[in-house]
Structures are given as structure tokens and as C-alpha cells.
Design a protein around this motif. Structure first.
Motif, short mmCIF file in Angstrom:
data_model
loop_
_atom_site.label_atom_id
_atom_site.label_comp_id
_atom_site.label_asym_id
_atom_site.label_seq_id
_atom_site.Cartn_x
_atom_site.Cartn_y
_atom_site.Cartn_z
N ASP A 182 0.86 -1.18 0.00
CA ASP A 182 0.00 0.00 0.00
C ASP A 182 0.90 1.24 0.00
N PRO A 183 0.70 2.15 -0.98
CA PRO A 183 1.57 3.34 -1.02
C PRO A 183 1.38 4.28 0.17
N VAL A 184 0.26 4.12 0.89
CA VAL A 184 0.07 4.91 2.11
C VAL A 184 0.76 4.14 3.24
N ALA A 185 1.86 4.70 3.74
CA ALA A 185 2.69 3.98 4.72
C ALA A 185 3.22 4.92 5.79
N GLY A 238 -1.87 6.93 -5.49
CA GLY A 238 -1.60 6.96 -4.05
C GLY A 238 -0.16 7.22 -3.66
N PHE A 239 0.72 7.38 -4.66
CA PHE A 239 2.14 7.61 -4.38
C PHE A 239 2.44 9.10 -4.25
N ALA A 240 3.62 9.41 -3.74
CA ALA A 240 4.11 10.79 -3.68
C ALA A 240 5.18 10.94 -4.76
N VAL A 274 7.70 7.87 -5.33
CA VAL A 274 8.21 7.37 -6.61
C VAL A 274 8.94 8.53 -7.29
N PHE A 275 10.14 8.25 -7.78
CA PHE A 275 10.93 9.27 -8.46
C PHE A 275 10.61 9.27 -9.94
#
Length: 199
Positions: free
Chosen positions: A133-136, A164-166, A143-144
């Protein structure tokens, strides 16, 4: 906007699950007949559609999740990739510098996909981490992204956000991009770094 993943190995399936978690439809393709991986796609979710390589290439945004050595074969599917965004998820670890002509591997991929707008991204985490889960830890997993096309990077950044990523934009492929690219037998400094951004 239509999406496709070309390559349905560990990373391809991980990306498909990221789309399925958010209920976003995406096509998946390999060099094999779509029937051969239809059950694996169905197991991920109803919005994951197996297609032929040629059909998947019709998408607006294409995630290239094949071995680096296979990118040129995929590029031959269309004479021009004009207007499409190619997200390069490959890693050229172990590929000699001479083979890359001294360029970052993403530039080599970009040249193969004539007319396409290349963004390097989603390649710095191993599949097992990207699959979480990208919410951690009270934030969102980073993610770059790196590209010589700022508008394309922004578009993929918005998609990463939707998943859901930053997203963190590192700038051009020959500058910040080197932090997330393998050079010969060494990894870029940000490869494998599992970071979380707090909003």
C-alpha cells in the motif's frame, strides 16, 4: 486517457495491482498471446485487460516493464510513438556503457520510441515494496520521476498521485535522472531507497 503495461512479469503485475487498487482500467500485454496470461490478469481485477502488443500500443500512456534488452523489440511495434507518453520502468544494470553510447539508459530507450515522450519512473523500488500500500507510516511512498519533457513528467506525476504515491521530479535524464539509473554494474544512489513523504 488510456493506459497500458507492456511486460507482465513481476513488475508488470505489480503495476497492474496498483491500478486495480484505485479502480483504474489498464491493458496489459506481452509478446505472447493474450490468452496465455488472461487468468493472471483476471486474478488481479476486472479492469485489467489482456491485449496483443499492437493493441496495447494504442494506449495514450504506456508503462514499459520489460527487460532493458527487449525495449527495442517493443519499439518496433509502431513506426511512430508520436503523442504517447512512455514510462520507462526498465533497469539497465549490467549493460556495458559502450552499449549505451555513454548515455543514460533512459535516453537510449527514448531514442528507440521515435516521437514518444519519455518519463523514467517507478523503477527504483523492488516489486515487493512497490506492491505494498503506497500509504505507509502516516505518509505516502515516494516514486521518483525524471524526464527531459517537463509536461510529460507532470502528467505522470498526477497519475502517480492518483495511484496513491508521492511523486518527486528529479529533473532531466542526464542530471537528477542519473540517481535512479544503473550505470554498468553500479546502481544510482536513489535506487532501492524506500522513502515516505509526509503531506
Amino acid at each position: 486517457m488510456t493506459y497500458a503495461i507492456i511486460g507482465f512479469g513481476e513488475i508488470g503485475q505489480t503495476l497492474a495491482r496498483a491500478f486495480a487498487r484505485r479502480g483504474i482500467d489498464i491493458s496489459v500485454a506481452t509478446t505472447r498471446d493474450p490468452e496465455s496470461f488472461a487468468s493472471a490478469a483476471a486474478a488481479i481485477g476486472p479492469g485489467i485487460t489482456p491485449k496483443t502488443l499492437a493493441e496495447a500500443a494504442e494506449a495514450d500512456i504506456i508503462f514499459l516493464a520489460v527487460r532493458f534488452q527487449s525495449h527495442s523489440d517493443v519499439a518496433k511495434v509502431l513506426p511512430s510513438w508520436q503523442g504517447k507518453i512512455i514510462v520507462d520502468v526498465t533497469n539497465a544494470y549490467g549493460v556495458p556503457d559502450e552499449e549505451l553510447g555513454g548515455q543514460p539508459s533512459a535516453k537510449v530507450v527514448g531514442e528507440a520510441f521515435a516521437g514518444g515522450r519519455l518519463v523514467k519512473g517507478f523503477n527504483h523500488l523492488v516489486a515487493a515494496v512497490l506492491d505494498q500500500d503506497p500509504v505507509a507510516h502516516g505518509g505516502r511512498r515516494v516514486v521518483f520521476l525524471t524526464s527531459d519533457d517537463e509536461a510529460a513528467a507532470e502528467e505522470i506525476g498526477a497519475l502517480a498521485d492518483q495511484l496513491g504515491f508521492a511523486p518527486i521530479n528529479l529533473g532531466g535524464l542526464s542530471e537528477g535522472g542519473l540517481l535512479v539509473q544503473a550505470q554498468g554494474n553500479s546502481w544510482g544512489r536513489l535506487i532501492f531507497k524506500d522513502l515516505v513523504q509526509f503531506d
